[in-house]
Design a protein around this motif. Structure first.
Motif, PDB file in Angstrom:
ATOM      1  N   ASP A 255      85.656  67.619 125.415  1.00  0.00           N
ATOM      2  CA  ASP A 255      84.359  67.815 124.881  1.00  0.00           C
ATOM      3  C   ASP A 255      83.824  69.037 125.396  1.00  0.00           C
ATOM      4  OD1 ASP A 255      84.313  65.999 122.920  1.00  0.00           O
ATOM      5  OD2 ASP A 255      83.798  64.197 124.640  1.00  0.00           O
ATOM      6  N   ALA A 256      83.289  70.091 125.059  1.00  0.00           N
ATOM      7  CA  ALA A 256      82.829  71.146 125.814  1.00  0.00           C
ATOM      8  C   ALA A 256      81.371  71.150 125.250  1.00  0.00           C
ATOM      9  CB  ALA A 256      83.796  72.320 125.242  1.00  0.00           C
ATOM     10  N   SER A 257      80.489  71.920 126.117  1.00  0.00           N
ATOM     11  CA  SER A 257      79.064  72.190 125.781  1.00  0.00           C
ATOM     12  C   SER A 257      78.850  73.609 125.299  1.00  0.00           C
ATOM     13  CB  SER A 257      78.355  72.100 127.123  1.00  0.00           C
ATOM     14  OG  SER A 257      78.455  70.843 128.004  1.00  0.00           O
ATOM     15  N   PRO A 258      78.505  73.716 124.110  1.00  0.00           N
ATOM     16  CA  PRO A 258      78.585  75.188 123.379  1.00  0.00           C
ATOM     17  C   PRO A 258      77.078  75.677 123.320  1.00  0.00           C
ATOM     18  CG  PRO A 258      78.246  73.324 121.764  1.00  0.00           C
ATOM     19  CD  PRO A 258      78.264  72.468 123.035  1.00  0.00           C
ATOM     20  N   VAL A 259      77.006  76.943 123.194  1.00  0.00           N
ATOM     21  CA  VAL A 259      75.927  77.887 123.288  1.00  0.00           C
ATOM     22  C   VAL A 259      75.792  77.938 121.576  1.00  0.00           C
ATOM     23  CG1 VAL A 259      74.630  79.725 123.773  1.00  0.00           C
ATOM     24  CG2 VAL A 259      76.057  78.671 125.404  1.00  0.00           C
ATOM     25  N   VAL A 260      74.863  77.324 121.032  1.00  0.00           N
ATOM     26  CA  VAL A 260      74.795  77.231 119.431  1.00  0.00           C
ATOM     27  C   VAL A 260      73.586  78.291 119.020  1.00  0.00           C
ATOM     28  CG1 VAL A 260      74.387  76.025 117.391  1.00  0.00           C
ATOM     29  CG2 VAL A 260      75.714  75.072 119.405  1.00  0.00           C
ATOM     30  N   TRP A 261      74.104  79.043 118.211  1.00  0.00           N
ATOM     31  CA  TRP A 261      72.849  79.983 117.840  1.00  0.00           C
ATOM     32  C   TRP A 261      72.590  79.885 116.384  1.00  0.00           C
ATOM     33  CZ3 TRP A 261      74.516  85.591 115.432  1.00  0.00           C
ATOM     34  CH2 TRP A 261      73.248  86.131 114.971  1.00  0.00           C
ATOM     35  N   ARG A 262      71.584  79.403 115.857  1.00  0.00           N
ATOM     36  CA  ARG A 262      70.902  78.942 114.505  1.00  0.00           C
ATOM     37  C   ARG A 262      70.549  80.207 113.930  1.00  0.00           C
ATOM     38  NH1 ARG A 262      70.031  74.932 118.240  1.00  0.00           N
ATOM     39  NH2 ARG A 262      70.914  72.894 117.367  1.00  0.00           N
ATOM     40  N   THR A 263      70.978  80.506 112.607  1.00  0.00           N
ATOM     41  CA  THR A 263      70.540  81.531 111.916  1.00  0.00           C
ATOM     42  C   THR A 263      70.097  81.124 110.409  1.00  0.00           C
ATOM     43  OG1 THR A 263      72.683  81.972 110.848  1.00  0.00           O
ATOM     44  CG2 THR A 263      72.238  83.295 112.701  1.00  0.00           C
ATOM     45  N   GLY A 264      69.412  81.906 109.701  1.00  0.00           N
ATOM     46  CA  GLY A 264      68.950  81.369 108.480  1.00  0.00           C
ATOM     47  C   GLY A 264      67.455  81.629 108.283  1.00  0.00           C
ATOM     48  N   GLY A 265      67.047  80.842 107.462  1.00  0.00           N
ATOM     49  CA  GLY A 265      65.626  81.209 106.842  1.00  0.00           C
ATOM     50  C   GLY A 265      64.281  80.531 107.931  1.00  0.00           C
ATOM     51  N   ARG A 266      65.030  79.539 108.677  1.00  0.00           N
ATOM     52  CA  ARG A 266      64.217  78.911 109.860  1.00  0.00           C
ATOM     53  C   ARG A 266      64.464  79.294 111.077  1.00  0.00           C
ATOM     54  NH1 ARG A 266      63.345  72.593 107.380  1.00  0.00           N
ATOM     55  NH2 ARG A 266      62.588  73.551 105.094  1.00  0.00           N
ATOM     56  N   SER A 267      65.308  80.194 111.337  1.00  0.00           N
ATOM     57  CA  SER A 267      65.717  80.662 112.698  1.00  0.00           C
ATOM     58  C   SER A 267      64.797  81.626 113.229  1.00  0.00           C
ATOM     59  CB  SER A 267      67.015  81.613 112.597  1.00  0.00           C
ATOM     60  OG  SER A 267      67.331  81.925 113.692  1.00  0.00           O
ATOM     61  N   THR A 268      64.323  81.254 114.604  1.00  0.00           N
ATOM     62  CA  THR A 268      63.412  82.222 115.241  1.00  0.00           C
ATOM     63  C   THR A 268      64.240  83.439 115.973  1.00  0.00           C
ATOM     64  OG1 THR A 268      64.020  80.880 117.081  1.00  0.00           O
ATOM     65  CG2 THR A 268      61.932  80.210 115.835  1.00  0.00           C
ATOM     66  N   GLU A 269      65.315  83.227 115.775  1.00  0.00           N
ATOM     67  CA  GLU A 269      66.194  84.531 116.311  1.00  0.00           C
ATOM     68  C   GLU A 269      67.495  84.798 115.505  1.00  0.00           C
ATOM     69  OE1 GLU A 269      66.545  81.610 118.091  1.00  0.00           O
ATOM     70  OE2 GLU A 269      64.536  81.995 119.493  1.00  0.00           O
ATOM     71  N   PRO A 270      66.767  85.597 114.496  1.00  0.00           N
ATOM     72  CA  PRO A 270      68.191  85.702 113.273  1.00  0.00           C
ATOM     73  C   PRO A 270      68.865  86.670 113.287  1.00  0.00           C
ATOM     74  CG  PRO A 270      65.856  86.631 112.596  1.00  0.00           C
ATOM     75  CD  PRO A 270      65.621  85.867 113.935  1.00  0.00           C
ATOM     76  N   HIS A 271      68.893  87.651 114.582  1.00  0.00           N
ATOM     77  CA  HIS A 271      69.696  88.841 114.674  1.00  0.00           C
ATOM     78  C   HIS A 271      69.983  88.957 116.138  1.00  0.00           C
ATOM     79  CE1 HIS A 271      68.444  89.971 110.759  1.00  0.00           C
ATOM     80  NE2 HIS A 271      67.335  90.034 111.247  1.00  0.00           N
ATOM     81  N   LEU A 272      71.359  89.305 116.415  1.00  0.00           N
ATOM     82  CA  LEU A 272      71.959  89.351 117.762  1.00  0.00           C
ATOM     83  C   LEU A 272      72.111  90.541 118.231  1.00  0.00           C
ATOM     84  CD1 LEU A 272      73.307  87.540 119.977  1.00  0.00           C
ATOM     85  CD2 LEU A 272      75.358  87.616 118.648  1.00  0.00           C
ATOM     86  N   LEU A 273      72.309  90.673 119.680  1.00  0.00           N
ATOM     87  CA  LEU A 273      72.567  92.289 120.275  1.00  0.00           C
ATOM     88  C   LEU A 273      73.369  91.709 121.234  1.00  0.00           C
ATOM     89  CD1 LEU A 273      72.570  95.054 120.774  1.00  0.00           C
ATOM     90  CD2 LEU A 273      70.312  94.972 122.006  1.00  0.00           C
ATOM     91  N   ALA A 274      74.449  92.388 121.468  1.00  0.00           N
ATOM     92  CA  ALA A 274      75.724  91.939 122.448  1.00  0.00           C
ATOM     93  C   ALA A 274      75.712  93.446 123.306  1.00  0.00           C
ATOM     94  CB  ALA A 274      76.816  91.419 122.001  1.00  0.00           C
ATOM     95  N   VAL A 275      75.720  93.423 124.612  1.00  0.00           N
ATOM     96  CA  VAL A 275      75.772  94.550 125.578  1.00  0.00           C
ATOM     97  C   VAL A 275      76.796  94.415 126.482  1.00  0.00           C
ATOM     98  CG1 VAL A 275      74.801  96.246 126.789  1.00  0.00           C
ATOM     99  CG2 VAL A 275      73.520  95.247 124.908  1.00  0.00           C
TER     100      VAL A 275
END
Length: 552
Positions: A255-275
């Motif tokens: 059992d691992a602890s994930p960092v879940v990113w939620r996308t879609g119409g109700r997402s508050t962070e719909p886009h991602l930038l990785a640097v």
């Protein structure tokens, strides 16, 4: 006057006295060894008597009579049973011997080396946690470190792994600079090469320093247990998130602890930038997101570096395009912008007529752009518009149209990102080795841990919107066509890739669709996007998707 000589018994008796003391000490040790069982039994009997007396005193008075009667009955039964007294005596002696055995005393404090380390750390903190006007300082040179260090834990190597510090109320713990000085000092004094987490309790004036374990790097790409619209970016500390998912770690399931990113119409962070820096793992993160997005969506991949890291996605079902050239990238992004507009119009008409949103609009569309700065440089040299300008519509209106944009860039090209990209990518990730200033510049907040100087690929920090900064490890998702990839990881990625689609008989010629471009802001000598699109032909899946969109 001449001194008289000492009596003989005083001058020559010291040797006899010393010899007598040694004989007496030897006799006492021998007697102790011989009488050790008896001493143990007597000590046990004393402890049993004390324990019995305490229980008798703790017994209420109304229960003492029945207990006394029960004890007398047991004694009578033992006396009447054959060999009962002997067995009772043996049992009591055995219990006394077990009760009076010598136990290793429990350790109640640090040893000399640990105490010296704590004292040195206390003295180093004195200039930061003390003032000359304090009448009763907690930190003072030569003071008692036990008053300020409430809790401390050492590892097997004698280094601190956990420390809780009580600091004065007048310390400016609300200032980031003051906290950073303390964290840097503790990091230096407690040992480099490890990652520390600092938890500041401003209300109680407490600071807890904890040494963090390394995040697992053996979790490979796989199907994660997530709901539609959820993407696992990586895995973090167990106490950082309140959710776990079962994952395969080698031959076992944990059992691992994930960092879940939620996308879609109700997402508050719909886009991602990785640097990140080269080799930090930004491409691995984009590849991992692409594999998860293909489960129930369509993907467009634009590889600005042109190294062929996404060659395994070409021709797969659900992959509309994999472009690395400037012309194809511009044509693909231009189509994505118009597809976003078409989805918005179609969804708006369906809602106005009281109908359900069409399935082609509800199906997610992912735009994955790796190294946009390289394409921007090529476009500027060729007099063409920056590809990031074509992302303006997907970034601004992609959430309502089920369009998600993921960008990956390196630190040396951060200044090439447009203001639109910086504004609408509220989910941020920093991968690879980076300083606290670089992490804060991308994420907008400092991490609560000390970034280690050397990290494995895919290791970094992530922040979703205004949430906390979390450290995380991206699942191992290498290029399956790379010769340096192991067989197990290569097969794990190939198993997640969809089947290859059947090629079209003939791809239709791209239409000349006008795009809204500000001519006033166009640089001198720039070629219109209409002419540019007519030069570049999209890939077969993208042309097929364009035809289907035009028919709808």
């Amino acid at each position: 006057m001449a001194r008289r000589p000492l009596p003989r018994i005083l001058s020559s008796g010291s040797a006899s006295i010393t010899r007598s003391r040694e004989i007496a000490r030897t006799a006492a040790d021998s007697a102790t060894d011989v009488l050790h069982p008896l001493i143990t039994v007597l000590r046990g009997l004393r402890l049993l008597a004390v324990s019995g007396r305490q229980r008798w005193v703790a017994t209420p008075k109304e229960r003492r009579g029945p207990k006394l009667f029960l004890g007398a009955a047991c004694v009578l039964v033992v006396a009447l049973v054959p060999y009962g007294p002997i067995l009772a005596l043996v049992t009591v002696m055995g219990a006394a011997a077990w009760k009076g055995r010598e136990r290793t005393p429990a350790r109640t404090g640090p040893d000399e080396s640990e105490a010296a380390r704590l004292r040195s750390l206390y003295e180093a903190l004195v200039p930061y946690f003390s003032t000359a006007d304090d009448p009763d300082p907690l930190f003072a040179h030569g003071g008692d470190w036990a008053k300020t260090f409430d809790e401390y834990v050492f590892d097997g190597d004698g280094r601190l792994s956990r420390l809780r510090i009580s600091y004065p109320a007048y310390f400016t713990d609300g200032e980031a600079a003051a906290r950073s000085r303390i964290e840097q000092l503790l990091h230096t004094k407690c040992g480099r090469g490890r990652e520390y987490r600092f938890s500041w309790d401003e209300e109680a004036n407490r600071l807890v320093m904890t040494v963090l374990d390394a995040l697992p790097t053996t979790i490979a790409a796989q199907r994660f247990v997530t709901a539609p619209g959820e993407t696992v970016l990586g895995f973090t500390d167990p106490d950082a998130v309140s959710r776990t998912v079962p994952v395969r770690d080698g031959d076992t399931t944990v059992d691992a602890s994930p960092v879940v990113w939620r996308t879609g119409g109700r997402s508050t962070e719909p886009h991602l930038l990785a640097v990140g820096h080269p080799g930090g793992g930004t491409t691995t993160l984009v590849r991992s997101i692409a594999l998860q997005a293909l489960q129930n969506g369509d993907v467009i991949v634009v590889d600005g570096s042109g190294t062929g890291e996404y060659g395994a996605f070409a021709g797969r079902t659900g992959v509309l395009a994999v472009e690395s050239g400037l012309g194809g990238a511009l044509a693909t992004l231009e189509w994505a912008a118009h597809e976003t507009e078409r989805r918005l119009i179609s969804a708006n008409r369906a809602r106005q007529n009281g109908h359900r949103v069409p399935d082609d609009v509800r199906r997610p569309l992912w735009i994955l752009l790796d190294r946009p700065g390289v394409l921007g440089h090529l476009a500027a040299a060729d007099g063409r518009p920056d590809p990031q300008e074509l992302l303006r519509i997907p970034l601004r209106h992609g959430r309502a149209a089920q369009v998600t944009v993921v960008l990956a860039e390196q630190f040396d090209a951060l200044d090439t990102l447009t203001e639109t990209v910086r504004t609408h990518t509220r989910a941020r990730a920093v991968l690879g080795p980076a300083s606290r200033e670089q992490i804060e510049g991308v994420l907008g907040a400092e991490p609560h841990t000390t970034p280690p100087p050397e990290v494995p690929p895919g290791r970094g920090y992530v922040r979703l919107g205004a949430g906390p900064v979390l450290r995380f490890q991206v699942p191992a998702t290498p290029d399956p066509y790379d010769d340096a990839t192991g067989d197990a990881q290569r097969q794990a990625v190939l198993d997640l890739l969809p089947e290859r689609h059947t090629p079209m008989e003939a791809a239709p010629a791209p239409e000349r669709v006008p795009v809204a471009v500000d001519t006033a802001a166009r640089p001198a000598g720039a070629v219109p996007v209409e002419a540019m699109v007519s030069e570049a032909r999209p890939s077969a899946p993208l042309a097929e998707a364009r035809t289907a969109g035009a028919e709808s």
